[in-house]
Design a protein around this motif. Structure first.
Motif, mmCIF file in Angstrom:
data_model
loop_
_atom_site.group_PDB
_atom_site.id
_atom_site.type_symbol
_atom_site.label_atom_id
_atom_site.label_comp_id
_atom_site.label_asym_id
_atom_site.label_seq_id
_atom_site.Cartn_x
_atom_site.Cartn_y
_atom_site.Cartn_z
ATOM 1 N N PRO A 1 2.509 -6.271 7.654
ATOM 2 C CA PRO A 1 1.232 -6.861 7.210
ATOM 3 C C PRO A 1 0.059 -5.890 7.082
ATOM 4 O O PRO A 1 -0.813 -6.102 6.238
ATOM 5 C CB PRO A 1 0.964 -7.936 8.262
ATOM 6 C CG PRO A 1 2.335 -8.373 8.669
ATOM 7 C CD PRO A 1 3.146 -7.110 8.690
ATOM 8 N N LYS A 2 0.013 -4.823 7.891
ATOM 9 C CA LYS A 2 -1.081 -3.866 7.746
ATOM 10 C C LYS A 2 -0.971 -3.104 6.433
ATOM 11 O O LYS A 2 -1.958 -2.571 5.920
ATOM 12 C CB LYS A 2 -1.088 -2.893 8.922
ATOM 13 C CG LYS A 2 -1.571 -3.518 10.222
ATOM 14 C CD LYS A 2 -1.715 -2.466 11.315
ATOM 15 C CE LYS A 2 -2.251 -3.089 12.594
ATOM 16 N NZ LYS A 2 -2.407 -2.083 13.677
ATOM 17 N N LEU A 3 0.241 -3.035 5.894
ATOM 18 C CA LEU A 3 0.539 -2.433 4.602
ATOM 19 C C LEU A 3 -0.032 -1.019 4.454
ATOM 20 O O LEU A 3 -0.741 -0.705 3.485
ATOM 21 C CB LEU A 3 0.030 -3.328 3.467
ATOM 22 C CG LEU A 3 0.839 -3.267 2.159
ATOM 23 C CD1 LEU A 3 2.316 -3.536 2.407
ATOM 24 C CD2 LEU A 3 0.310 -4.290 1.167
ATOM 25 N N VAL A 4 0.284 -0.178 5.424
ATOM 26 C CA VAL A 4 -0.096 1.224 5.369
ATOM 27 C C VAL A 4 1.154 2.018 5.034
ATOM 28 O O VAL A 4 2.146 1.973 5.759
ATOM 29 C CB VAL A 4 -0.685 1.704 6.711
ATOM 30 C CG1 VAL A 4 -0.998 3.198 6.641
ATOM 31 C CG2 VAL A 4 -1.938 0.922 7.048
ATOM 32 N N LEU A 5 1.108 2.747 3.916
ATOM 33 C CA LEU A 5 2.256 3.531 3.477
ATOM 34 C C LEU A 5 2.299 4.844 4.241
ATOM 35 O O LEU A 5 1.321 5.603 4.235
ATOM 36 C CB LEU A 5 2.162 3.792 1.971
ATOM 37 C CG LEU A 5 3.462 4.116 1.239
ATOM 38 C CD1 LEU A 5 4.431 2.949 1.310
ATOM 39 C CD2 LEU A 5 3.167 4.440 -0.215
ATOM 40 N N ALA A 6 3.410 5.103 4.928
ATOM 41 C CA ALA A 6 3.543 6.320 5.735
ATOM 42 C C ALA A 6 3.244 7.565 4.910
ATOM 43 O O ALA A 6 3.817 7.768 3.838
ATOM 44 C CB ALA A 6 4.947 6.399 6.314
ATOM 45 N N GLY A 7 2.307 8.382 5.394
ATOM 46 C CA GLY A 7 1.935 9.605 4.700
ATOM 47 C C GLY A 7 0.872 9.417 3.638
ATOM 48 O O GLY A 7 0.346 10.382 3.092
ATOM 49 N N HIS A 8 0.540 8.157 3.346
ATOM 50 C CA HIS A 8 -0.451 7.866 2.300
ATOM 51 C C HIS A 8 -1.358 6.720 2.747
ATOM 52 O O HIS A 8 -1.425 5.664 2.083
ATOM 53 C CB HIS A 8 0.240 7.519 0.982
ATOM 54 C CG HIS A 8 1.128 8.609 0.461
ATOM 55 N ND1 HIS A 8 0.639 9.723 -0.186
ATOM 56 C CD2 HIS A 8 2.478 8.758 0.546
ATOM 57 C CE1 HIS A 8 1.655 10.507 -0.516
ATOM 58 N NE2 HIS A 8 2.772 9.952 -0.079
ATOM 59 N N PRO A 9 -2.083 6.898 3.840
ATOM 60 C CA PRO A 9 -2.947 5.825 4.369
ATOM 61 C C PRO A 9 -4.110 5.481 3.453
ATOM 62 O O PRO A 9 -4.749 4.442 3.626
ATOM 63 C CB PRO A 9 -3.443 6.406 5.694
ATOM 64 C CG PRO A 9 -3.399 7.892 5.487
ATOM 65 C CD PRO A 9 -2.193 8.136 4.649
ATOM 66 N N GLU A 10 -4.387 6.340 2.457
ATOM 67 C CA GLU A 10 -5.529 6.103 1.569
ATOM 68 C C GLU A 10 -5.251 5.043 0.509
ATOM 69 O O GLU A 10 -6.182 4.515 -0.122
ATOM 70 C CB GLU A 10 -5.914 7.424 0.878
ATOM 71 C CG GLU A 10 -4.985 7.881 -0.253
ATOM 72 C CD GLU A 10 -3.671 8.509 0.214
ATOM 73 O OE1 GLU A 10 -2.862 8.914 -0.641
ATOM 74 O OE2 GLU A 10 -3.463 8.601 1.440
ATOM 75 N N LEU A 11 -3.996 4.707 0.304
ATOM 76 C CA LEU A 11 -3.653 3.741 -0.744
ATOM 77 C C LEU A 11 -4.118 2.336 -0.390
ATOM 78 O O LEU A 11 -3.985 1.884 0.738
ATOM 79 C CB LEU A 11 -2.144 3.747 -0.986
ATOM 80 C CG LEU A 11 -1.550 5.050 -1.537
ATOM 81 C CD1 LEU A 11 -0.051 4.909 -1.740
ATOM 82 C CD2 LEU A 11 -2.229 5.454 -2.841
ATOM 83 N N GLN A 12 -4.668 1.648 -1.401
ATOM 84 C CA GLN A 12 -5.217 0.308 -1.202
ATOM 85 C C GLN A 12 -4.298 -0.746 -1.824
ATOM 86 O O GLN A 12 -3.881 -0.618 -2.969
ATOM 87 C CB GLN A 12 -6.599 0.207 -1.849
ATOM 88 C CG GLN A 12 -7.604 1.249 -1.377
ATOM 89 C CD GLN A 12 -8.878 1.213 -2.201
ATOM 90 O OE1 GLN A 12 -9.333 0.153 -2.620
ATOM 91 N NE2 GLN A 12 -9.462 2.378 -2.435
ATOM 92 N N ALA A 13 -4.019 -1.781 -1.040
ATOM 93 C CA ALA A 13 -3.171 -2.872 -1.543
ATOM 94 C C ALA A 13 -3.925 -3.689 -2.598
ATOM 95 O O ALA A 13 -5.142 -3.737 -2.581
ATOM 96 C CB ALA A 13 -2.760 -3.761 -0.380
ATOM 97 N N PRO A 14 -3.182 -4.330 -3.519
ATOM 98 C CA PRO A 14 -1.720 -4.365 -3.594
ATOM 99 C C PRO A 14 -1.127 -3.059 -4.123
ATOM 100 O O PRO A 14 -1.783 -2.329 -4.874
ATOM 101 C CB PRO A 14 -1.455 -5.513 -4.557
ATOM 102 C CG PRO A 14 -2.681 -5.560 -5.426
ATOM 103 C CD PRO A 14 -3.819 -5.209 -4.520
ATOM 104 N N LEU A 15 0.111 -2.801 -3.717
ATOM 105 C CA LEU A 15 0.819 -1.594 -4.134
ATOM 106 C C LEU A 15 1.928 -1.972 -5.109
ATOM 107 O O LEU A 15 2.688 -2.904 -4.862
ATOM 108 C CB LEU A 15 1.426 -0.884 -2.918
ATOM 109 C CG LEU A 15 0.469 -0.519 -1.777
ATOM 110 C CD1 LEU A 15 1.244 0.098 -0.621
ATOM 111 C CD2 LEU A 15 -0.624 0.418 -2.265
ATOM 112 N N THR A 16 2.006 -1.254 -6.222
ATOM 113 C CA THR A 16 3.029 -1.527 -7.231
ATOM 114 C C THR A 16 4.070 -0.416 -7.218
ATOM 115 O O THR A 16 3.744 0.757 -7.407
ATOM 116 C CB THR A 16 2.406 -1.629 -8.635
ATOM 117 O OG1 THR A 16 1.442 -2.691 -8.643
ATOM 118 C CG2 THR A 16 3.471 -1.921 -9.686
#
Length: 223
Positions: A76-91
């Motif tokens: 649910p936190k939706l943090v991509l490992a190594g890329h915490p700067e990315l904002q959801a939604p992620l495609t």
């Protein structure tokens, strides 16, 4: 009535005759929509894997590349490992179908979260979607004309029940119709989809809400 369609096909009826029998006063026409957004998961955690490189695009348009063989645990936190700067939604996009918990899907996977659950929406072409529906809704060993009737009914049902102002168009389960992804596909069902490409049931100039079910006992009532 799916068993009814099977029976009529066994007696030599073509799919268009079967459809005209069950959906009285309708005609066949062409679909205007070519792609769909299907909700395939709404869970506390899911694992996305891909045998080929993956491109990830976030809400702001930022893009990152992930190597083949990637295995991402999405929470649910939706943090991509190594890329915490990315904002959801992620495609997520890859050359070959990506898998959710081992189940492969065609198209792009759009992942979002409400803070409690992870939602995954499969964005793919209408015909690709149907290949994963027809084989999940009707036995692939049934007569080809019955499968064709199912393909047209499923295509029509999908387009008649698109959700407006929602992040997805259809549920991937019995809340709409069952979409099994790549593992559900079969050569016979795929052939039925391709043979009826783009065809829908029309009533009064609009796509008909083609409800279908296992058996009717020979009679139906107005939906």
């Amino acid at each position: 009535s799916q068993w009814g369609a099977y029976g009529y096909a066994q007696h030599g009826w073509t799919y268009d005759r079967i459809l005209a029998h069950y959906y009285t006063g309708t005609t066949l026409g062409k679909a205007a929509v070519t792609s769909l957004r299907v909700l395939v998961a709404q869970v506390k955690k899911t694992t996305l894997t891909s045998a080929t490189p993956v491109t990830v695009v976030d809400a702001a348009g930022s893009k990152v590349q992930l190597a083949a063989g990637v295995q991402l645990v999405l929470k649910p936190k939706l943090v991509l490992a190594g890329h915490p700067e990315l904002q959801a939604p992620l495609t997520f996009t890859a050359r070959l179908p990506m898998s959710l918990d081992g189940k492969p899907y065609r198209g792009k996977l759009v992942v979002s979260s409400d803070g409690k659950l992870v939602s995954v929406v499969d964005v793919l072409g209408l015909e690709a979607y149907l290949k994963g529906v027809v084989a999940a809704e009707m036995p692939s060993a049934w007569a080809p004309e019955a499968l064709k009737a199912q393909a047209v009914a499923a295509r029509s049902y999908a387009l008649a029940n698109l959700r407006k102002k929602q992040p997805f168009d259809l549920y991937g389960d019995t809340r709409d119709q069952v979409y099994g992804g790549v593992v559900a596909e079969s050569p016979a069902a795929t052939a039925a989809v391709e043979a009826t490409r783009g065809q829908v049931v029309l009533f009064g100039g609009k796509v008909a809400d083609t409800l279908f079910f296992s058996t009717s006992g020979g009679r139906t009532a107005s939906a």
